[in-house]
Motif scaffolding. Structure first.
Motif, PDB file in Angstrom:
ATOM      1  N   PRO A 131       1.250  -1.562   0.167  1.00  0.00           N
ATOM      2  CA  PRO A 131      -0.564  -0.084   0.028  1.00  0.00           C
ATOM      3  C   PRO A 131       0.723   1.431  -0.169  1.00  0.00           C
TER       4      PRO A 131
ATOM      5  N   TYR B 292       2.196   1.817  -3.316  1.00  0.00           N
ATOM      6  CA  TYR B 292       0.700   2.350  -4.192  1.00  0.00           C
ATOM      7  C   TYR B 292       1.014   3.920  -3.776  1.00  0.00           C
ATOM      8  N   LEU B 293       0.962   4.306  -2.635  1.00  0.00           N
ATOM      9  CA  LEU B 293       0.095   5.972  -2.813  1.00  0.00           C
ATOM     10  C   LEU B 293       1.222   6.204  -3.319  1.00  0.00           C
TER      11      LEU B 293
ATOM     12  N   PHE C 228      -5.916  11.650   0.254  1.00  0.00           N
ATOM     13  CA  PHE C 228      -3.829  11.542   0.514  1.00  0.00           C
ATOM     14  C   PHE C 228      -4.937  12.584   2.259  1.00  0.00           C
TER      15      PHE C 228
ATOM     16  N   ILE D 259      -5.443  10.537   5.375  1.00  0.00           N
ATOM     17  CA  ILE D 259      -4.208  10.593   5.710  1.00  0.00           C
ATOM     18  C   ILE D 259      -3.327  10.690   6.915  1.00  0.00           C
TER      19      ILE D 259
ATOM     20  N   VAL E  49       4.889   9.388   2.777  1.00  0.00           N
ATOM     21  CA  VAL E  49       3.559   9.572   2.002  1.00  0.00           C
ATOM     22  C   VAL E  49       3.374  11.176   2.353  1.00  0.00           C
TER      23      VAL E  49
END
Length: 290
Positions: free
Chosen positions: A184, A187-188, A228, A231, A239
């Motif tokens: 993940p 991917y981000l 985003f 998050i 990230v």
């Protein structure tokens, strides 16, 4: 200058004769259990290091081929036939997947976490390339599950003949497969890099007189930015660090839409890109001063 200040300091073993040290080395029992254990450790570490270096090289190849795919896809804004570009990009992505297949073969039976740093840059670049192509096709974001579905590889006939499975292995040659799952986080990070490519696509579209694509990109980038934002600082450091770059890309695309909406009718299409580029430079300077 005193001898204490100007002389060389003696090392601890300097008072031992060199011949005596050599005799001690020769007298080591190479067949002892301790030496044999350390030899096995040396072999395991050398093997792991060689595998790590091979994975780094494969990751570099994946990065290069993925970048070439992205450069090719940027031509779609000015190409007379976008279908040909998509077909060619799919062929390039197949080449990248063959490299990823080699990575999956290297990691077969290994703990991926021990080699993740070696392959992470390549996987992020692949996610960026495949998500860019997917957006051009569907105007939506590809899911992590869809990406991982494309990274399941079946053995070809030649590989089945060369692969030797132990007699106790319940897998038959017909069912031999390799797979690699994008994490993940990778991917981000790949999606975050995608926003930069979409911003460049917006610039190219404005330069070609396309006044519809920038508004589509603005809405899509806003949705990604909102995602985003959920998050925030609770996610991995890499990230949250890319959130600032994502915000910059969104601001540039929204600025292009503002220019098109307010002044699009009074500025000739061939001059829109110049006006947009000038305002982009002003935004970057303001961001640098803030």
């Amino acid at each position: 200058m005193s001898g204490k200040e100007g002389g060389f300091r003696k090392r601890k073993h300097d008072h031992f004769p060199h011949g005596h040290r050599r005799e001690d080395k020769d007298s080591i029992n190479s067949s002892s259990a301790v030496i044999m254990a350390f030899k096995s450790f040396q072999l395991e570490l050398d093997t792991r290091h060689d595998k790590y270096e091979r994975l780094v090289k494969l990751s570099r190849d994946i990065t290069i081929e993925s970048k070439r795919t992205i450069f090719l896809l940027h031509r779609i804004t000015s190409a007379p036939s976008g279908e040909e570009i998509l077909i060619e990009s799919e062929a390039k992505l197949d080449v990248v997947r063959q490299k990823i297949k080699q990575v999956a073969q290297e990691l077969m039976g290994e703990d991926m976490n021990q080699f993740h740093r070696a392959i992470s840059p390549g996987l992020q670049e692949y996610v960026e390339a495949v998500s860019f192509q997917y957006f051009i096709k569907t105007r939506t974001l590809i899911s992590l599950e869809e990406i991982n579905k494309q990274l399941i590889f079946a053995a070809e006939d030649k590989e089945e003949e060369e692969t030797k499975l132990p007699a106790s292995d319940c897998l038959s040659k017909q069912s031999l497969t390799w797979s690699l799952k994008v994490t993940p986080v990778d991917y981000l990070l790949g999606v975050a890099d995608l926003t930069g490519e979409l911003m460049r696509m917006c610039i190219n579209s404005v330069g070609n007189g396309d006044i519809d694509t920038p508004f589509e990109l603005s809405q899509f980038l806003r949705q990604i930015y909102d995602g985003f934002s959920y998050i925030g600082n609770t996610g991995p450091y890499e990230v949250s660090k890319k959130l600032y770059t994502l915000k910059q890309s969104l601001a540039k695309v929204e600025n292009a839409c503002y220019t098109l909406k307010v002044r699009g009718s009074e500025i000739p299409k061939h001059m829109l890109a110049d006006v947009f580029s000038t305002k982009t430079e002003i935004i970057e300077q303001e961001d640098g001063l803030s």
